[in-house]
Design an enzyme around this catalytic site. Structure first.
Site, PDB file in Angstrom:
ATOM      1  N   SER B 108      -6.581  56.257  61.775  1.00  0.00           N
ATOM      2  CA  SER B 108      -5.223  56.565  61.317  1.00  0.00           C
ATOM      3  C   SER B 108      -5.247  57.231  59.943  1.00  0.00           C
ATOM      4  O   SER B 108      -6.133  56.967  59.118  1.00  0.00           O
ATOM      5  CB  SER B 108      -4.418  55.267  61.220  1.00  0.00           C
ATOM      6  N   TYR B 132      -0.748  62.480  60.091  1.00  0.00           N
ATOM      7  CA  TYR B 132       0.673  62.571  59.768  1.00  0.00           C
ATOM      8  C   TYR B 132       0.795  63.741  58.808  1.00  0.00           C
ATOM      9  O   TYR B 132      -0.091  63.954  57.952  1.00  0.00           O
ATOM     10  CB  TYR B 132       1.163  61.293  59.077  1.00  0.00           C
ATOM     11  N   THR B 158       0.510  62.988  65.365  1.00  0.00           N
ATOM     12  CA  THR B 158       1.535  62.065  65.866  1.00  0.00           C
ATOM     13  C   THR B 158       2.904  62.714  65.687  1.00  0.00           C
ATOM     14  O   THR B 158       3.319  62.993  64.568  1.00  0.00           O
ATOM     15  CB  THR B 158       1.445  60.733  65.111  1.00  0.00           C
ATOM     16  N   LYS B 234       0.316  63.396  69.971  1.00  0.00           N
ATOM     17  CA  LYS B 234       0.478  61.993  70.362  1.00  0.00           C
ATOM     18  C   LYS B 234       1.943  61.595  70.271  1.00  0.00           C
ATOM     19  O   LYS B 234       2.571  61.745  69.207  1.00  0.00           O
ATOM     20  CB  LYS B 234      -0.358  61.105  69.444  1.00  0.00           C
ATOM     21  N   HIS B 258       4.138  54.953  70.893  1.00  0.00           N
ATOM     22  CA  HIS B 258       3.732  54.350  69.621  1.00  0.00           C
ATOM     23  C   HIS B 258       3.732  52.820  69.740  1.00  0.00           C
ATOM     24  O   HIS B 258       4.106  52.106  68.801  1.00  0.00           O
ATOM     25  CB  HIS B 258       4.704  54.807  68.515  1.00  0.00           C
TER      26      HIS B 258
HETATM   27  C1  LIG Z   1      -0.125  47.853  63.892  1.00  0.00           C
HETATM   28  C2  LIG Z   1      -0.036  49.227  64.467  1.00  0.00           C
HETATM   29  C3  LIG Z   1      -0.193  50.325  63.649  1.00  0.00           C
HETATM   30  C4  LIG Z   1      -0.123  51.597  64.174  1.00  0.00           C
HETATM   31  N1  LIG Z   1      -0.351  52.662  63.353  1.00  0.00           N
HETATM   32  C5  LIG Z   1      -0.339  53.892  63.889  1.00  0.00           C
HETATM   33  C6  LIG Z   1      -0.646  55.000  63.088  1.00  0.00           C
HETATM   34  O1  LIG Z   1      -0.923  54.866  61.923  1.00  0.00           O
HETATM   35  N2  LIG Z   1      -0.573  56.221  63.655  1.00  0.00           N
HETATM   36  C7  LIG Z   1      -0.272  56.394  64.968  1.00  0.00           C
HETATM   37  O2  LIG Z   1      -0.214  57.528  65.456  1.00  0.00           O
HETATM   38  N3  LIG Z   1      -0.016  55.352  65.754  1.00  0.00           N
HETATM   39  C8  LIG Z   1      -0.041  54.104  65.256  1.00  0.00           C
HETATM   40  N4  LIG Z   1       0.211  53.056  66.046  1.00  0.00           N
HETATM   41  C9  LIG Z   1       0.435  53.284  67.477  1.00  0.00           C
HETATM   42  C10 LIG Z   1      -0.893  53.198  68.237  1.00  0.00           C
HETATM   43  O3  LIG Z   1      -1.637  54.344  67.988  1.00  0.00           O
HETATM   44  C11 LIG Z   1      -0.680  53.130  69.744  1.00  0.00           C
HETATM   45  O4  LIG Z   1       0.166  54.171  70.157  1.00  0.00           O
HETATM   46  C12 LIG Z   1      -0.136  51.815  70.246  1.00  0.00           C
HETATM   47  O5  LIG Z   1      -0.605  50.750  69.487  1.00  0.00           O
HETATM   48  C13 LIG Z   1      -0.551  51.637  71.689  1.00  0.00           C
HETATM   49  O6  LIG Z   1       0.026  50.518  72.242  1.00  0.00           O
HETATM   50  P1  LIG Z   1      -0.739  49.087  72.385  1.00  0.00           P
HETATM   51  O7  LIG Z   1      -0.732  48.479  71.025  1.00  0.00           O
HETATM   52  O8  LIG Z   1       0.153  48.363  73.345  1.00  0.00           O
HETATM   53  O9  LIG Z   1      -2.113  49.342  72.947  1.00  0.00           O
HETATM   54  C14 LIG Z   1       0.141  51.784  65.526  1.00  0.00           C
HETATM   55  C15 LIG Z   1       0.305  50.680  66.350  1.00  0.00           C
HETATM   56  C16 LIG Z   1       0.210  49.404  65.830  1.00  0.00           C
HETATM   57  C17 LIG Z   1       0.365  48.241  66.737  1.00  0.00           C
END
Ligand SMILES: Cc1cc2nc3c(=O)[nH]c(=O)nc-3n(C[C@H](O)[C@H](O)[C@H](O)COP(=O)(O)O)c2cc1C
Ligand SMILES: Cc1cc2nc3c(=O)[nH]c(=O)nc-3n(C[C@H](O)[C@H](O)[C@H](O)COP(=O)(O)O)c2cc1C
Ligand SMILES: Cc1cc2nc3c(=O)[nH]c(=O)nc-3n(C[C@H](O)[C@H](O)[C@H](O)COP(=O)(O)O)c2cc1C
Ligand SMILES: Cc1cc2nc3c(=O)[nH]c(=O)nc-3n(C[C@H](O)[C@H](O)[C@H](O)COP(=O)(O)O)c2cc1C
Lengths: 367, 367, 367, 367
Positions: B108, B132, B158, B234, B258
């Site tokens: 990330s 980002y 994203t 994404k 997300h």
């Molecule tokens: C705690 C957390 C932080 C996340 N941070 C980002 C991020 O910084 N950038 C991003 O594109 N997606 C982020 N996501 C989304 C994840 O990339 C992903 O789309 C999502 O967690 C997938 O679903 P799952 O947790 O059910 O596997 C985050 C998700 C979580 C749970």
């Protein structure tokens, strides 16, 4: 207690309170998140019966003919492994109950009583033998020949287990058989007992090391060369495989998802029954197991095209309650429920069951 | 404990009991009423697998090729922010686990370890960098150049976060990072720490003040001018945007909501996958994340057209359990589940997966 | 407390813990088994948003124009009776909050503050007056003339209450107003207080004895003869009645089931919105209330054709929390949620909302 | 207590707390897993009302004409066995309440008061006699002749009970009548009391030994030869049987599943009503019972084509609460609810009820 057991679920509740955790978890578990296990039961409630009245139902006959054998009712016993974990007489008591009630008993390959012991315990019972194919084909040849010799009437080849499903409770318990029991259809130590060094479920380890995961349609041809018994395929879930089964001239299909124990998140068996019945037409007999818990379930399966149904776990709960008597009690209850269902639907026998007597619950919401 | 963790949900339960509230709420939360968060998981159970049997499945190969890189299995790690809240080694441990298991790690932008630290920790891992876009474009240019230099193989832009979703627990907690951590991809204080004077979630305040909410399709063209890395989008959730993505010649699409954290009450990602796959045909690769919790989920996503899937939260639970070892354990479990699913569906590799192997649960109610 | 209230439901929870039972039951209740009350909320979750990304959403404008008046956002306040049971300043505080937030306040006929008091408290607020028609038509004429004179901008004729719905808790409580309050729009004792000799809910008795249950479409013609204000019909739930409304040249329709308080087991208002919007085309403005609890609900209603939406109970919970400040806080929260939803859907203003941005949850199961 | 009973379910709750287990289980039970029992109620909530407004509803008339008799409202009392288990005056109190409210009382064959006693208790009530046909036809002939003589206006032949449904609680309780009660329509001991040597429910044993399970359409012809009273068939659930009923020139059909007590897992009665109404056209009157619990249920049944509806259990709860007064209270409540529903739908009488006023809940999800 038991005196007022009124339905099969009463026996399950009882078993949950008396069996040791290791055996109980093994008996009850489904694979993964257990959605298929739960759906096997719930799916029946999505089919609704359309009963017909004002028909003379005074003379009812529940018997049917399966693979040419007349049986007293279209409800038999599915193969389940290691039945002595439920009761000291295990498979013997179960087979005797089937005999007494005039129906079919299917013995598992992975049994805690041998083919010969079962044959001797219930000589008049219509017995089928459930087959797993071992990498070492001589093991399978031996089983088939002994089953033939012991008077078993059909081979039920289980096709849904090239590897074993992941049953979480068994993984956590590192499931194994109690030490006083053994798989009685074999002689070599490595085949009668599980290897306790394996991680997770030891049964899964056993299967992975001994069962033949190359098993394929060519092997059906081979199996036909080593036996004259009818061959049934247990575990078929798609029209495509059902058509292949017909093309390979099998004698019957058991629509089954192995009681939700192999692939989680497949359909309930009742949900795929009709697809398969339609695919095979009258070219082979189709049976069903999975989630049958009362007489209306039996009726629905027959309406949707099954020639007969089988129960797996309920017989184990019957054993746990009271051995042969317990299984007989279970069979009597579900027989009575099925009889009542027939009467309340205006049918005197299974031949009077008609397709329009069951519709999906969504039927009326489409109006 | 942990010895008998049998599935990914066991790790979640453990994490719920050990992580501090502030971090835990941040990790678990979805936006708003969390309907999309819950639906991400539940939706998978509405797709049913149609397994095929009697195929030789003895030689199985889970590997696949993504953006031209061969990986050991179609399951990688999604970008999640601030992984050191789960374990002191955070992103480094997570990347090492992906490396050990031969799959993709996505870092990330909002990481508590820098691009360079991660590259050094897991040099052989196929690493992607999640981007980002900041109002100050020089920040983005810097990130892109460093990711290229550090050997990252793709940029994951994203697109679903022009503003941040409203995660109620974070608002109530006035969520902020623990003081000993910093966003390591930046240098200026205002970018490495959150402003504690902001109301509600300070991360949301951070995003609102620094991220570029003018971001639009023209910027994809600009991004292509500053990098030679493949660009993935994404967060795409509609066929319309997917077609635009193809028109803008992106190299891949991650179907994702997300993890239910941005717009509540949109569809589960698995529910929109096929609409998008159908829209792009074979003009670009399509991946999916959101709610993947076991091997059958992976299988369903591949049937519906995903080239591979990613897990977000489960890797955090692995970290919380035991750093690199914990994540490896999680990846091994889901790999084994996926392998078992393949075998039980009669497939030896991902190439043998066919569209007809999954249908919606409503399929049979339509008969 | 209150400091960390993050969504409208937090205010409801608070109100449940502080209001006296008699008032609370009156405020929360729906009619009969309350299925419509519950469905009003739940129905929104059955509509799913299809968000669009990579659009410049940096300059957002939530304002809209209703009956020719520009308001700051498409979210106003529904008429609810006896607001001083929630807070000593009741209607005055509520109207002031609407004024401060630049939106519409609707005053109920059955108010614990008079038309004139409200006009004085919030002179710049766009105010509408909700009308019940009394058997004694001179009462209605008086109300209409005073509303006109006090600068109210529209008359909202509630059509769904020829008799009052049966709200079980009020029947059991024999609901009545606290003695220190009075219906301030009237003067005669029999109209400002309820008759305590009546069985069951005294409000229902009041309505039965005073409201005109002969009310019919002819009366719309009559109403037009006594006022020049725009006339809106509140409570229309079918295309048939919507067409009649257009034929009778009303100026707007509020799709509403009275917050589930009149006829139980009718549809959620969001479920019938589109039927009505399609029936009237652009011949009249259509608004909606019932179950609006967060910004995604507002967005969905606008996608399905509502020009604006109104909240009833949430404003009461805001009052109960902290009078004018409480209502303002509620309006700010839902405004922020709606703003975030717009941004996450790629829209800068209500004009950019498109029909394809919402589909029913069953959409994907039909594929 | 009781003073604040506001709906029929309040009486059920009360009965659950005061009746002895044996009687209570008998009254509440459905057959088998009780899915039909539960569905009888829940199904109503799947039909949604489309109300019309701005119609003069000041002069409402709830009366209707059934089999040529004018009654005060389209809500009568279903036959239920052994009403003296609920209250010492049992059937007499129930009939008196129906008389007082100007509606129909149906006396069960299996009653704890005789035909003559009921006739004397409620001479002006429109009374129907529910008939079970005994193997010994002279018993039936006697019942019919006595009912005619006592002024009963119709015979309700129950067709859904060639055998009795399996009600698990009764099996467990080995249900029997309290010793001070007797079946008063008979004289021989074997017919007034149950045989206590039977296993399971003694009522089921009674039915099995005495009722005629050869009953069929030919017997309808026979029944017509021994009576001039109109003949209604109670328990018809399919269009096929409804057409046969018309062909056999019966005077009415009661769509009913016996309150879920006979065949479990058939449809709720409201779900099959329209299929039957469409099949018979205006060739015979159609009524409905099963799950009617409030005024909206009555309205829905009338919209879908029922001429009137009947309540079974609620009258028993009224008896248990306070004999005749209790039943009257129940009838007044549901009458008031139905009256309110009519008014809120813009109808002054049952003739103004139109088919388009109800749609299935799935209606809007199909848009
Ligand atoms: C705690 C957390 C932080 C996340 N941070 C980002 C991020 O910084 N950038 C991003 O594109 N997606 C982020 N996501 C989304 C994840 O990339 C992903 O789309 C999502 O967690 C997938 O679903 P799952 O947790 O059910 O596997 C985050 C998700 C979580 C749970
Ligand atoms: C404890 C247990 C052991 C089983 N062992 C076998 C077996 O050895 N071979 C086999 O083909 N099926 C086996 N099955 C599957 C059953 O034959 C049958 O398909 C299933 O139990 C039917 O579902 P039911 O339990 O819901 O009736 C087993 C099932 C259970 C519950
Ligand atoms: C306590 C209460 C009192 C109400 N009083 C009136 C009223 O006097 N006149 C009217 O037209 N609607 C009245 N309503 C209905 C509201 O105007 C509105 O339709 C409903 O509250 C919207 O649903 P919501 O509460 O879910 O936002 C009342 C609603 C409530 C909850
Ligand atoms: C305790 C009880 C006894 C019943 N006895 C009879 C009976 O003797 N004859 C009959 O035709 N129906 C009988 N029924 C069925 C009722 O006539 C009726 O169909 C059913 O109760 C309607 O459903 P409800 O209870 O939900 O209103 C009985 C029902 C109950 C609950």
């Amino acid at each position: 207690m038991g005196d007022n057991f009124a339905c099969l679920d009463d026996f399950e509740k009882h078993a949950l309170s008396v069996l040791p955790k290791n055996a109980l978890d093994y008996y009850t578990s489904g694979a993964g998140a257990q959605t298929t296990l739960e759906d096997n039961k719930r799916a029946f409630s999505r089919y609704k019966i359309r009963p017909r009245f004002l028909r003379d139902v005074s003379k009812r006959d529940l018997s049917t003919t399966v693979l040419g054998e007349k049986i007293s009712m279209p409800i038999g016993i599915s193969p389940t492994a290691m039945q002595r974990m439920a009761h000291p007489e295990g498979e013997l008591a179960n087979a005797r109950a089937a005999e007494a009630m005039g129906t079919i008993y299917t013995l598992s390959t992975i049994a805690t009583s041998s083919i010969e012991e079962v044959a001797q315990a219930a000589p008049k019972c219509v017995k089928w033998f459930q087959l797993y194919i071992f990498r070492d084909r001589s093991v399978t040849i031996d089983l088939v020949q002994r089953a033939e010799k012991a008077g078993f009437k059909a081979l039920v080849l289980t096709v849904d287990a090239p590897v074993f499903g992941i049953r979480l409770a068994d993984v956590r318990n590192r499931f194994t058989m109690p030490p006083h029991l053994a798989l009685k259809n074999f002689t070599s130590l490595s085949m009668t007992k599980f290897d306790d060094k394996i991680e997770g479920s030891r049964l899964t380890g056993y299967v992975a090391s001994l069962f033949d995961d190359t098993l394929n349609w060519e092997d059906i041809k081979w199996l036909k060369t080593i036996t004259t018994l009818p061959i049934l395929l247990k575990g078929i879930l798609t029209a495509e495989d059902a058509v292949l089964a017909v093309n390979h001239q099998v004698d019957g299909i058991v629509v089954s998802n192995h009681g939700g124990r192999q692939l989680d998140s497949t359909f309930a068996s009742i949900d795929v029954l009709e697809e398969i019945v339609n695919a095979v037409g009258n070219k082979t007999e189709v049976y069903l197991d999975g989630g049958i818990r009362d007489g209306t379930d039996v009726f629905k399966a027959l309406v949707l095209g099954a020639k007969m149904v089988f129960i797996g776990r309920p017989a184990l709960w019957g054993l746990a309650y009271n051995g042969e008597e317990g299984v007989k009690k279970i069979l009597r209850i579900i027989r009575h429920e099925f009889d009542t269902t027939l009467a309340l639907c205006g049918c005197c026998n299974v031949g009077e069951i008609k397709r329009e007597m069951v519709v999906h619950e969504s039927h009326h919401s489409k109006l």
